[in-house]
Design an enzyme around this catalytic site. Sequence first.
Site, PDB file in Angstrom:
ATOM      1  N   SER A   1     -34.171  10.352  37.193  1.00 43.37           N
ATOM      2  CA  SER A   1     -34.936  10.821  36.042  1.00 43.37           C
ATOM      3  C   SER A   1     -36.356  11.190  36.429  1.00 43.37           C
ATOM      4  O   SER A   1     -36.928  10.627  37.347  1.00 43.37           O
ATOM      5  CB  SER A   1     -34.996   9.744  34.950  1.00 43.37           C
TER       6      SER A   1
ATOM      7  N   LYS B   1     -28.268   5.648  33.501  1.00 40.70           N
ATOM      8  CA  LYS B   1     -29.012   6.900  33.318  1.00 40.70           C
ATOM      9  C   LYS B   1     -28.650   7.529  31.964  1.00 40.70           C
ATOM     10  O   LYS B   1     -29.498   8.073  31.261  1.00 40.70           O
ATOM     11  CB  LYS B   1     -28.714   7.886  34.460  1.00 40.70           C
TER      12      LYS B   1
ATOM     13  N   HIS C   1     -30.467   5.683  29.387  1.00 43.23           N
ATOM     14  CA  HIS C   1     -31.875   6.132  29.489  1.00 43.23           C
ATOM     15  C   HIS C   1     -32.070   7.406  28.669  1.00 43.23           C
ATOM     16  O   HIS C   1     -33.022   7.533  27.895  1.00 43.23           O
ATOM     17  CB  HIS C   1     -32.245   6.385  30.958  1.00 43.23           C
ATOM     18  N   ASN C   2     -31.169   8.346  28.827  1.00 36.39           N
ATOM     19  CA  ASN C   2     -31.312   9.604  28.095  1.00 36.39           C
ATOM     20  C   ASN C   2     -31.135   9.415  26.592  1.00 36.39           C
ATOM     21  O   ASN C   2     -31.826  10.043  25.797  1.00 36.39           O
ATOM     22  CB  ASN C   2     -30.316  10.641  28.616  1.00 36.39           C
TER      23      ASN C   2
ATOM     24  N   GLU D   1     -34.235   8.136  25.427  1.00 37.14           N
ATOM     25  CA  GLU D   1     -35.171   9.276  25.450  1.00 37.14           C
ATOM     26  C   GLU D   1     -35.047  10.092  24.151  1.00 37.14           C
ATOM     27  O   GLU D   1     -36.056  10.440  23.522  1.00 37.14           O
ATOM     28  CB  GLU D   1     -34.833  10.134  26.678  1.00 37.14           C
TER      29      GLU D   1
HETATM   30  C1  6PG Z   1     -34.578  13.015  32.815  1.00 41.21           C
HETATM   31  C2  6PG Z   1     -34.029  13.808  31.682  1.00 41.21           C
HETATM   32  C3  6PG Z   1     -33.069  14.839  32.170  1.00 41.21           C
HETATM   33  C4  6PG Z   1     -32.207  15.426  31.120  1.00 41.21           C
HETATM   34  C5  6PG Z   1     -32.763  16.292  30.086  1.00 41.21           C
HETATM   35  C6  6PG Z   1     -31.754  16.284  28.990  1.00 41.21           C
HETATM   36  O1  6PG Z   1     -34.372  11.814  32.773  1.00 41.21           O
HETATM   37  O2  6PG Z   1     -35.199  13.560  33.720  1.00 41.21           O
HETATM   38  O3  6PG Z   1     -33.350  12.955  30.832  1.00 41.21           O
HETATM   39  O4  6PG Z   1     -32.195  14.186  33.028  1.00 41.21           O
HETATM   40  O5  6PG Z   1     -31.290  16.261  31.728  1.00 41.21           O
HETATM   41  O6  6PG Z   1     -34.023  15.936  29.695  1.00 41.21           O
HETATM   42  O7  6PG Z   1     -32.223  16.907  27.905  1.00 41.21           O
HETATM   43  P1  6PG Z   1     -31.385  17.523  26.716  1.00 41.21           P
HETATM   44  O8  6PG Z   1     -30.103  16.807  26.547  1.00 41.21           O
HETATM   45  O9  6PG Z   1     -32.366  17.313  25.638  1.00 41.21           O
HETATM   46  O10 6PG Z   1     -31.171  18.947  27.070  1.00 41.21           O
END
Ligand code: 6PG
Length: 477
Positions: free
Chosen positions: A128, A182, A185-186, A189
């Site tokens: 990430s 991960k 994590h998303n 996010e």
């Molecule tokens: C990270 C981010 C990245 C992710 C996008 C997803 O941890 O660096 O999470 O891995 O691919 O930010 O974003 P969307 O699903 O919003 O397109």
Amino acid sequence: AKAEIGVSGLATMGRNLARNLARHGHVVAVHNRSAQRTKDLVENFSDEGTFVGSESAQEFVDALERPRRIVLMVPAGAATDAVIDEFVPLLDQGDVIIDAGNAHFLDTRRREKALSEKGLNFVGMGVSGGEEGALNGPSIMPGGPKEAYDALGPLLEDIAAKVDGEPCCTHIGADGAGHFVKMVHNGIEYADMQLIAEAYDLLRKGLDLDPAAIADTFRQWNNGRLDSYLMEISSEVLSHVDADTGKPFVDVVADEAEQKGTGRWTVQGALELGVPVTGIGEAVFSRSLSGHRALRDAAHDLPGTSGAVLEGAAAEGFADDIEQALYASKIVAYAQGFNQIQAGAAEYDWSIDLGAVASIWRGGCIIRARFLDEITAAYRRDPELPTLLTDTSFREALAGAQDAWRRVVAVAAQLGIPAPGFSTALAYYDALRAERLPAALIQGQRDFFGAHTYRRTDRPGTFHTRWAEEGRPQEER
Ligand code: 6PG
């Protein structure tokens, strides 16, 4: 000399990861399906370190010292399988393939199983931090066999972000554990972004602040407990002015949030595991709702309040209330995400150190924040904590925030400003606190229409009431 490690897949993320490795003094073999990217990388960045460019998969594999370490940075799904299939016949026992893409953890489990049967090590690795993180220090979440980590760890820890001198990288657990973490994590996010967006909307519509003023408010908040990368970039985005129109950037962007799917995976996984990640769920659904243009057009003139703004005494302190509501809702969203990791670990037999996960999220990744120090400390105090909400320091923060939090949710409802993230977080908090939940009535309904039975509070056993035969005693089933 042979290369210590190889990177295949040289789009931005792969290229930056390769450059990061080279900048740390590692000799890096590089490879891409179309050779032009490889050439460009070697030509443009050779002053940063030593790259060994290779045109074919065979040349790439031959350039690597053994056991070979090959990082794949290719799109998740079929493209990843295709690259793995291409490399496998060229590799030897003990070589390590590292999938650094955003793979679904179930794919990672499948790949790990298939490759381990061939004597190869497979490491599904979450990375990430976007492009900038890949180059200057990402947060790294590797899964796979422990032995593979022993061979790989020092290299990864070298290129990871550092916080207080500690690398933001740790072996998460076997097979798909790294990609699972991960994924969560998303999901977190998504929830965090949604909550910040709701705070913006409430400040804008509830207090009639313009984007520049909200950017200032966010900057102030970012000096306190809400200090985070997402908060920081939100104020940057809000203070940005569109060059073409001179309008605030947020006012010229189509208000339809897109997604590549990792948030959706988190919620799908949570549904399977039975973990209520309501914050992440609302975040994913809010993005889809925003994208339903026809639905929104059809419904836009439904009756309701709109345009009402808080004034006078009511407006006073409301921005501070929103800060408190944001912090409290954030605690809930993270608590839910960590519970999903706990449940995933139990389901898939991973031993995951939640404190270590919080600790490697303190730097490098998109959700990096001062707040993660608190979570790390909470799990260090009690690794078996049933929920972050009951940790002493979070309990105290929630106690301090809850009045403001309730006011914000109430005002949002009164003014007709949707705040699904704030509301669902408060509902979760109150539901966990409740002495009795209306789930008892639901059990009654199920027993009534389907004889689905229920358990009682006063004695053990499974019961069914003969609803159609009034007066007949309940029976034990
Ligand atoms: C990270 C981010 C990245 C992710 C996008 C997803 O941890 O660096 O999470 O891995 O691919 O930010 O974003 P969307 O699903 O919003 O397109």
